[in-house]
Every structure is written in C-alpha cells, then in structure tokens.
Motif scaffolding. Structure first.
Motif, short mmCIF file in Angstrom:
data_model
loop_
_atom_site.label_atom_id
_atom_site.label_comp_id
_atom_site.label_asym_id
_atom_site.label_seq_id
_atom_site.Cartn_x
_atom_site.Cartn_y
_atom_site.Cartn_z
N ARG A 35 0.83 -1.21 0.00
CA ARG A 35 0.00 0.00 0.00
C ARG A 35 0.86 1.25 0.00
NH1 ARG A 35 -3.43 -3.19 3.68
NH2 ARG A 35 -5.38 -3.61 2.55
N ALA A 36 1.96 1.22 0.74
CA ALA A 36 2.85 2.38 0.76
C ALA A 36 3.47 2.63 -0.61
CB ALA A 36 3.94 2.17 1.81
N VAL A 37 3.79 1.56 -1.34
CA VAL A 37 4.42 1.69 -2.66
C VAL A 37 3.45 2.33 -3.65
CG1 VAL A 37 5.33 0.40 -4.63
CG2 VAL A 37 6.07 -0.18 -2.32
N ILE A 38 2.18 1.94 -3.63
CA ILE A 38 1.22 2.44 -4.63
C ILE A 38 0.29 3.51 -4.08
CG2 ILE A 38 1.33 0.24 -5.86
CD1 ILE A 38 -1.59 -0.26 -4.90
N ALA A 39 0.65 4.11 -2.94
CA ALA A 39 -0.22 5.12 -2.32
C ALA A 39 -0.51 6.28 -3.27
CB ALA A 39 0.42 5.63 -1.04
N GLY A 42 -3.93 6.09 -5.23
CA GLY A 42 -5.24 6.10 -4.58
C GLY A 42 -5.93 4.76 -4.58
N MET A 43 -5.29 3.71 -5.12
CA MET A 43 -5.88 2.39 -5.16
C MET A 43 -5.46 1.58 -3.93
SD MET A 43 -6.00 1.25 -9.13
CE MET A 43 -7.39 0.20 -8.71
N ASP A 44 -6.21 0.51 -3.67
CA ASP A 44 -5.92 -0.35 -2.53
C ASP A 44 -5.60 -1.75 -3.03
OD1 ASP A 44 -5.63 -1.23 0.08
OD2 ASP A 44 -7.77 -1.57 0.38
N VAL A 45 -4.64 -2.39 -2.38
CA VAL A 45 -4.29 -3.75 -2.77
C VAL A 45 -5.38 -4.71 -2.33
CG1 VAL A 45 -1.83 -3.26 -2.66
CG2 VAL A 45 -2.99 -4.19 -0.64
N ALA A 46 -5.46 -5.84 -3.00
CA ALA A 46 -6.36 -6.93 -2.63
C ALA A 46 -5.60 -7.89 -1.73
CB ALA A 46 -6.86 -7.65 -3.88
N GLU A 47 -6.14 -8.16 -0.55
CA GLU A 47 -5.50 -9.08 0.38
C GLU A 47 -5.98 -10.50 0.08
OE1 GLU A 47 -5.48 -8.08 4.48
OE2 GLU A 47 -5.02 -5.96 4.13
N VAL A 48 -5.09 -11.34 -0.41
CA VAL A 48 -5.45 -12.73 -0.70
C VAL A 48 -5.36 -13.59 0.55
CG1 VAL A 48 -4.80 -12.57 -3.12
CG2 VAL A 48 -3.10 -13.27 -1.43
N LEU A 49 -4.60 -13.14 1.52
CA LEU A 49 -4.55 -13.68 2.88
C LEU A 49 -4.50 -12.47 3.82
CD1 LEU A 49 -1.88 -16.53 2.51
CD2 LEU A 49 -4.35 -16.83 2.80
N PRO A 50 -4.93 -12.62 5.07
CA PRO A 50 -4.89 -11.46 5.96
C PRO A 50 -3.50 -10.83 6.02
CG PRO A 50 -6.15 -13.23 6.96
CD PRO A 50 -5.54 -13.80 5.71
N SER A 174 -10.06 -12.54 -19.54
CA SER A 174 -10.26 -11.10 -19.58
C SER A 174 -10.16 -10.56 -18.17
CB SER A 174 -11.63 -10.75 -20.17
OG SER A 174 -11.71 -11.17 -21.51
N LEU A 175 -9.41 -9.50 -18.00
CA LEU A 175 -9.27 -8.86 -16.69
C LEU A 175 -8.99 -7.39 -16.90
CD1 LEU A 175 -5.76 -9.65 -15.25
CD2 LEU A 175 -6.52 -10.67 -17.37
N ASP A 176 -8.97 -6.64 -15.79
CA ASP A 176 -8.73 -5.21 -15.86
C ASP A 176 -7.32 -4.90 -15.37
OD1 ASP A 176 -11.24 -4.44 -16.82
OD2 ASP A 176 -12.11 -4.45 -14.81
N ALA A 177 -6.61 -4.12 -16.17
CA ALA A 177 -5.35 -3.54 -15.73
C ALA A 177 -5.62 -2.09 -15.33
CB ALA A 177 -4.32 -3.60 -16.85
N TYR A 178 -4.84 -1.60 -14.38
CA TYR A 178 -4.99 -0.22 -13.93
C TYR A 178 -3.64 0.50 -14.05
CZ TYR A 178 -9.46 -1.61 -11.90
OH TYR A 178 -10.75 -2.07 -11.74
N SER A 179 -3.71 1.77 -14.39
CA SER A 179 -2.51 2.59 -14.48
C SER A 179 -2.76 3.90 -13.77
CB SER A 179 -2.17 2.86 -15.95
OG SER A 179 -3.16 3.70 -16.54
N HIS A 180 -1.67 4.61 -13.45
CA HIS A 180 -1.79 5.95 -12.86
C HIS A 180 -0.64 6.79 -13.37
CE1 HIS A 180 -3.11 8.91 -9.83
NE2 HIS A 180 -1.83 9.23 -9.80
N LEU A 181 -0.98 7.86 -14.07
CA LEU A 181 0.04 8.73 -14.64
C LEU A 181 -0.49 10.16 -14.65
CD1 LEU A 181 2.88 8.48 -16.03
CD2 LEU A 181 1.66 8.56 -18.21
N ASP A 182 0.35 11.10 -14.24
CA ASP A 182 0.00 12.53 -14.24
C ASP A 182 -1.28 12.79 -13.46
OD1 ASP A 182 2.23 13.04 -15.82
OD2 ASP A 182 1.10 12.75 -17.68
N GLY A 183 -1.44 12.09 -12.34
CA GLY A 183 -2.57 12.32 -11.46
C GLY A 183 -3.87 11.65 -11.87
N VAL A 184 -3.85 10.84 -12.91
CA VAL A 184 -5.07 10.20 -13.42
C VAL A 184 -4.93 8.68 -13.32
CG1 VAL A 184 -6.59 9.90 -15.41
CG2 VAL A 184 -5.49 12.12 -14.99
#
Length: 245
Positions: A35-39, A42-50, A174-184
């Motif tokens: 979470r700190a790396v991708i803060a 604004g996205m949140d990681v998915a916890e596959v284990l606690p 089929s899945l979704d990829a997410y990106s973040h660049l220049d605040g978007v």
C-alpha cells in the motif's frame, strides 16, 4: 473505431499483440508495504490472505504486435476495483481465471521498455508508466533470464526455471489492468490468450541492484521464494481503450 496518433502513425483500438513470450513470478508480500508503494495511485491492494497481497514480476518479449517488437519488464500488484467495498479475505488466487473471479485487477506500478514507439504509445493511450531501460532477455534455453538496467544501474537480474506443462487449449482470460500517470487513474480492459504454459511452485532466482526500484522491491521482502512462476511460450493479447476511474 478509435485511433490514436503516435509519432505520426495511427494506432487503431483495440491494440493487438499477436505473439509474445512471457515469464512471470508471483510473490506474497506484506499488504501494508505494498500500500505504501502504490499510495500515489489512490488504489488499494487486494489481500489474498490477511495482511498479504500479491506482487508479480514479469518480463515479456513482444515479437509481433501493433506496437512493433520490443522488450518489457513489469512490476504489478493485485488491487481491488475502485468501486469495491470492504476487502474480503480469501485464499491465494492461483490463476488468471481465479484473478478474474475474485473481482481483483492488476495495477501496473513500473513498466520499463526498450523502444521509443511503445513508450509513447503506452503513456499516451493508457497512461502506463513506461520508461526507457536496457532490458537483456535470454530466452533460448529452458532457463529464462532477464536483466534490467536503468540509468547505468542494475535494477534486477531475474531467472525463471522451467515448470511443468499445463494444458489450457483455447483458453482466453479477460481482466482489468490499472494505471496511474499525471494524477489520473485509468482502467484498461485486457484480454490474454496463452499457449505453451509451464507452471511450478517457486522457480525464480532474483538479484537486486542499487536502483530505487530495487530498493522498493527489497522493502517488500524480495528476494524471497516465489509462490509460483509461469512461462508462456506464445501469448496473444488485446488492450481496449482506457477509461478514467
């Protein structure tokens, strides 16, 4: 049909990759560290284990596609869709199909490439964080190796051992990829059709350099044993138009 003008050349959507060779390694890492790396996104990681999420490292030889031939390395994290509610605690997601069923997506944190056309296309069309680097792929033997250098500094030297063949004739995911660049932040629908699949537990050897991305990976606990590695001899892909989230 949507088109984008990249370096004076029209790129039609969806962008299609007809032949790529892919190797990937998945690691369970601390969710708080991820979470700190991708803060910034604004996205949140998915916890596959606690308290644990998945960080994947991948290297790709794009042989034939709409963005020409090039090499690529990726650092990605499993993330929850922006509209998701409270995170569910589930067992490890072990396949692309399982990833899709979980509702999770793939956030692309770092994506070096070695050619200028795909660099500009990736940043302009999808907001992928592509940057130029030296990427040395050695794919001619059963042991697949990738060495990435950026600014004359070693980032990572990664070796993937051969796995056991897996039958998945005609499979398409089929899945979704997410990106973040220049605040978007953007969502990119992504379709993958793999052939020649080999999978094994563990199977990756990683040596980190002194680049800032290497330090990030070190703070995530790498190098460590991978949950699994996979090699794909021939992959077809398509990338749809990005949508802001």
């Amino acid at each position: 049909m949507a088109r984008h003008l990249i370096q004076g050349r029209a790129v039609a959507m969806p962008v299609r990759i007809r032949h790529a060779t892919v190797c990937t390694a998945a690691y369970l890492v601390r969710a708080d560290a991820a979470r700190a790396v991708i803060a910034y996104s604004g996205m949140d990681v998915a916890e596959v284990l606690p308290g644990r999420t998945v960080c994947s490292l991948a290297f790709v030889d794009y042989v034939d596609g709409d963005l020409d031939a090039y090499h690529e390395f990726g650092v990605t994290f499993m993330v929850r869709p922006p509209e998701a509610g409270p995170a569910a605690r589930k067992g490890p997601v072990k396949s692309l199909a399982g990833l899709r069923r979980s509702g999770a997506g793939v956030f692309v944190h770092w994506l070096p490439v070695d050619q200028g056309f795909t660099l500009e296309a990736g940043r302009t069309i999808w907001g992928f964080p592509k940057e130029l680097a030296t990427i040395d792929l050695r794919l001619s033997s059963p042991y697949k190796r990738c060495v990435v250098r950026k600014d004359d500094r070693l980032v990572i030297d990664m070796l993937v051992k051969p796995g056991v063949p897996v039958t998945a004739a005609g499979a398409t995911f089929s899945l979704d990829a997410y990106s973040h660049l220049d605040g978007v932040t953007r969502r990119i629908p992504w379709t993958v059709s793999p052939r020649g699949i080999r999978v094994r537990p563990g199977g990756a050897l990683v040596r980190l350099g002194n680049h800032p991305v290497a330090r990030e990976l070190s703070e995530l606990g790498l190098p460590k044993r991978a949950v699994m590695t996979a090699g794909f001899a021939r992959v077809a892909m398509s990338f749809e138009e990005a949508k802001e989230t």
